[in-house]
Motif scaffolding. Structure first.
Motif, short mmCIF file in Angstrom:
data_model
loop_
_atom_site.label_atom_id
_atom_site.label_comp_id
_atom_site.label_asym_id
_atom_site.label_seq_id
_atom_site.Cartn_x
_atom_site.Cartn_y
_atom_site.Cartn_z
N LYS A 196 0.79 -1.24 0.00
CA LYS A 196 0.00 0.00 0.00
C LYS A 196 0.82 1.28 0.00
CE LYS A 196 -4.23 -1.86 2.02
NZ LYS A 196 -5.32 -1.64 2.97
N ASN A 197 2.12 1.19 -0.06
CA ASN A 197 2.92 2.42 -0.08
C ASN A 197 4.23 2.20 -0.82
OD1 ASN A 197 3.28 5.13 0.42
ND2 ASN A 197 4.05 4.86 2.48
N LYS A 230 6.89 3.13 -3.23
CA LYS A 230 7.39 4.34 -3.89
C LYS A 230 8.90 4.38 -3.73
CE LYS A 230 6.26 7.12 0.24
NZ LYS A 230 5.53 8.32 0.73
N TYR A 246 1.77 7.94 -7.06
CA TYR A 246 1.95 6.48 -7.07
C TYR A 246 0.63 5.72 -6.99
CZ TYR A 246 6.89 7.44 -6.09
OH TYR A 246 8.18 7.88 -6.16
N ASN A 247 -0.44 6.39 -6.63
CA ASN A 247 -1.72 5.70 -6.40
C ASN A 247 -2.39 5.29 -7.70
OD1 ASN A 247 -1.53 5.88 -3.65
ND2 ASN A 247 -2.72 7.77 -3.50
N TYR A 284 -7.31 -0.17 -1.71
CA TYR A 284 -6.08 -0.80 -2.20
C TYR A 284 -6.24 -2.31 -2.34
CZ TYR A 284 -2.42 2.73 -2.56
OH TYR A 284 -1.62 3.76 -2.98
N SER A 325 -3.20 -2.84 -7.02
CA SER A 325 -2.82 -1.45 -6.78
C SER A 325 -1.32 -1.35 -6.50
CB SER A 325 -3.60 -0.87 -5.59
OG SER A 325 -4.99 -1.03 -5.77
N ASP A 326 -0.78 -2.34 -5.79
CA ASP A 326 0.67 -2.40 -5.58
C ASP A 326 1.41 -2.51 -6.91
OD1 ASP A 326 0.68 -2.11 -2.85
OD2 ASP A 326 1.05 -4.22 -2.40
N TYR A 347 0.50 -1.39 -9.79
CA TYR A 347 0.47 -0.07 -10.42
C TYR A 347 1.57 0.83 -9.82
CZ TYR A 347 -1.31 4.48 -12.03
OH TYR A 347 -1.43 5.71 -12.61
N SER A 348 1.65 0.86 -8.49
CA SER A 348 2.67 1.69 -7.83
C SER A 348 4.07 1.27 -8.24
CB SER A 348 2.51 1.60 -6.30
OG SER A 348 1.24 2.05 -5.89
N VAL A 369 4.94 2.69 -11.53
CA VAL A 369 5.36 4.09 -11.45
C VAL A 369 6.84 4.18 -11.06
CG1 VAL A 369 4.94 6.32 -10.34
CG2 VAL A 369 3.01 4.81 -10.86
#
Length: 705
Positions: free
Chosen positions: A542-543, A545, A579-580, A590, A594-595, A597-598, A601
């Protein structure tokens, strides 16, 4: 009869023609193609100097045509000696494919910037002295086990002398004199068991030189530094010793600690010691044989496996592979045939069943340690300079350690702003520094996220995070839960994050080569794959980056900030702007996709060198995904969006395949994004197929080989 003779002559003529053709082919294709390609890239990177007679930017035969400074053995290039040629530019990005090169001498030239991270891997003699190199000594030198001569003297190197000498037991001469190197001497210098000559003069080294006492030195120069303490008695026996220009302590040196043996022993004492040692060894062997017999007898008597034997086998298998770092010293040109096996090495390892924590005890007394049935919080301390000094005394597996609040307050100067490493929606991260040299990173969780500071949820968090072990994950070292304060402690990464390398450095201070960028992408993808597909239940990060991708001393990625997804549900802030995924209008939306996709990025950042959101750009280019996505299948457009810091040094086909993978990951509909395991396999195939050619060598307009 006449016809028969003509037939014989014709056959002889054909045979001679075939032999001569083969001879011509052998002569003109003498040098291995891999070596030719590497030297082509090097020539172009050196700005194609005319003084290098015979060299070409494409094709040619270095061994057959006797290129300037090139020596061969058969079809392999074995020596590159371009000393005192007035060369400029750079050495190229393909040096690590020169696996037969044993001598690499580019001394007395005009090179500037960093020494290339990737050098010939099996080299024995390196001389890059008398240039203008800046930055650090590349850590890749630590893997050159056959190296016996290294001279980097008379450059402008700075930073500390890396702790990179543990495997260099064949090194006989080391010269880093006349640079701007600083800090204490690394403890791994003790491992240089063959070192005869060491030149450290005219730098800014500090601390003591006691680490050199056990080396077989015949020549030592430490003049004009900032060394302190006393010159050890052992070093005073060296025939050629120069120590002037330092801040040595005056007066006699303090006596050695009690129990320390004197420096010299008489021959009689030596013989006595040898006899005692021999007696102890014989007794030890006898006892060992007896113990083995007892163990074998016990095993024969007790054949039935214990209920946990399968679990222990699983752990043993996992430990066998944990030291593996994906592509740490491999080049993209090498066959990565073992990648699939490595990629699956954690399959079947039930990581969320491997650790047990006494939850009640932790809730009652937060200082109670986390306990493991086999091993807790396995931590590789490759990047912590303090722990490196302890590697010879301790196992690489340590428990999650409880830290006291008072201890952390002291180590962080009471969480001073000067120790702040970063700040996010969950809390702040501080650098904790201890007097003995240990450095850690402390994540101080916002108390409002823990419902008034009750320890139950935090103890569960520590329990879950302590079960996650992977080479590309920054694992938990310890925790603190006192006085309504809750903190997580990790190893400190001196190289910082991927974000730092891409966005806070200029083109010359810390450039990331194309090889390194792909390695970072692959290692990060494997970390995400572990969370998604190996852990049970799956862990959504979930984060993901670039600030949460830390880089070790070998520039291998370690994903951080995992296991904190439950906190993200309570934060109103945008989780990493840019990043979302489109579906993530709120944290609870999420998913695993979704991870993905991040991560896509992050790959875009690696490709372009741009930040996900950059208001300094024209409005149409401020959102990286929105600007780049329509161009990812256009070859010309992809080449135009490549990070200028790469300076054109990348293999085109690898670049386009990388762009294809990005396009799959950043699709707006989550159901069309691939699972991360497919992303890993796509990156592995990219590595295997990469031809590592310059973009000017591109001869096809498509993506196929």
């Amino acid at each position: 009869m006449h016809f028969h003779n003509l037939l014989i002559l014709a056959r002889l003529w054909i045979a001679l023609l075939v032999i001569s053709t083969l001879f011509i082919l052998l002569v003109h294709a003498k040098t291995a193609s891999q070596d030719v390609s590497s030297l082509n890239v090097m020539f172009t990177s050196l700005n194609s100097p005319s003084k290098l007679s015979g060299w070409k930017s494409s094709g040619g035969d270095p061994c057959g045509d006797s290129w300037e400074g090139i020596t061969c053995d058969g079809s392999s290039v074995t020596e590159i000696n371009l000393s005192n040629m007035g060369l400029t530019g750079s050495m190229g990005y393909q040096l690590s494919t020169l696996t037969s090169v044993t001598l690499f001498d580019l001394s007395n030239n005009n090179f500037k910037g960093d020494i290339p991270y990737q050098l010939p891997p099996n080299v024995r003699h390196i001389d890059l002295s008398n240039n203008g190199f800046t930055g650090s000594i590349p850590y890749s030198i630590s893997q050159m086990k056959d190296l016996n001569y290294l001279s980097l003297a008379h450059n402008k190197l700075n930073n500390q002398l890396g702790d990179m000498f543990a495997k260099l037991n064949k090194l006989k001469e080391l010269d880093v004199s006349d640079n701007s190197l600083s800090g204490d001497l690394p403890q791994s210098l003790k491992s240089l068991s063959s070192l005869k000559k060491l030149h450290l003069e005219n730098n800014q080294f500090s601390g003591s030189i006691n680490v050199l006492t056990k080396l077989p030195l015949e020549e030592l120069n430490v003049e004009n530094n900032k060394f302190t303490g006393w010159v050890p008695e052992e070093l005073k026996e060296i025939d050629s010793l120069q120590t002037g220009g330092n801040s040595w302590s005056k007066g006699p040196a303090p006596p050695p600690p009690n129990g320390t043996p004197p420096f010299k022993h008489s021959e009689k004492e030596k013989n006595t010691n040898k006899s005692v040692a021999r007696g102890i060894a014989i007794a030890g062997i006898a006892i060992g044989v007896l113990i083995v017999i007892i163990i074998i007898a016990a095993l024969i008597k007790r054949r039935s496996p214990s209920p946990s034997s399968n679990f222990i086998d699983e752990e043993t298998h996992s430990h066998r592979h944990r030291s593996f770092t994906p592509l740490a010293s491999q080049e993209l040109t090498k066959d990565d045939s073992g990648s699939d096996a490595v990629n699956k090495e954690y399959k079947g390892f039930k990581s969320l069943e491997s650790t047990t924590i006494d939850m009640k005890a932790l809730q009652k007394n937060p200082s109670v340690g986390v306990r493991s049935s086999v091993s807790d919080c396995v931590q590789s301390f490759n990047d912590n300079e303090f722990a490196k000094r302890l590697n010879s005394k301790r196992s690489t597996s340590v428990r999650c350690t409880p830290f006291s609040l008072a201890e952390l307050q002291t180590a962080t100067a009471n969480f001073a702003s000067g120790r702040l490493l970063g700040e996010g929606s969950i809390g702040c991260v501080y650098r904790a520094k201890y007097v003995d040299g240990k450095v850690l990173a402390v994540k101080k969780i916002n108390p409002s996220l823990l419902d008034g500071g009750h320890p139950e949820e935090f103890s569960q968090l520590v329990s879950n995070m302590g079960k996650l072990h992977h080479p590309n994950i920054s694992e938990l070292v310890g925790y603190c839960s006192e006085q309504q304060e809750h903190m997580l402690i990790y190893d400190y990464f001196r190289n910082g994050s991927l974000h730092d390398f891409l966005h806070l450095s200029d083109d010359f201070s810390k450039p990331l080569t194309w090889n390194t960028r792909v390695r970072i992408a692959l290692g990060t993808a494997r970390a995400v794959e572990y969370l998604h597909e190996t852990c049970s239940p799956s862990v959504t990060h979930k984060n993901i980056k670039s600030p949460n991708i830390l880089l070790d001393m070998d520039l291998n990625p370690c994903l951080s900030d995992y296991g904190l997804a439950s906190f993200h549900h309570r934060t109103s802030q945008n989780l990493g702007a840019g990043y979302n995924a489109p579906e993530c209008t709120k944290p609870s939306a999420y998913t695993l996709k979704s991870d993905v996709y991040s991560f896509g990025v992050v790959m875009l950042e690696l490709l372009t060198g741009r930040m996900p959101l950059d208001t300094s750009k024209p409005k149409a280019e401020q959102c990286l995904v929105r600007w780049a996505t329509p161009q990812l299948h256009d070859i010309n457009a992809v080449e135009k969006m490549v990070d200028p810091a790469l300076r054109g040094l990348y293999p085109p086909k690898s670049l386009f395949r990388f762009a294809d993978i990005i396009a799959l990951c950043v699709q707006s509909e989550p159901e069309f994004r691939p699972p991360v395991s497919e992303v890993v396999q796509a990156l592995v195939r990219l590595v295997q197929r990469s031809s590592m050619k310059m973009r000017d060598d591109l001869t096809t307009s498509g993506y196929d080989d």
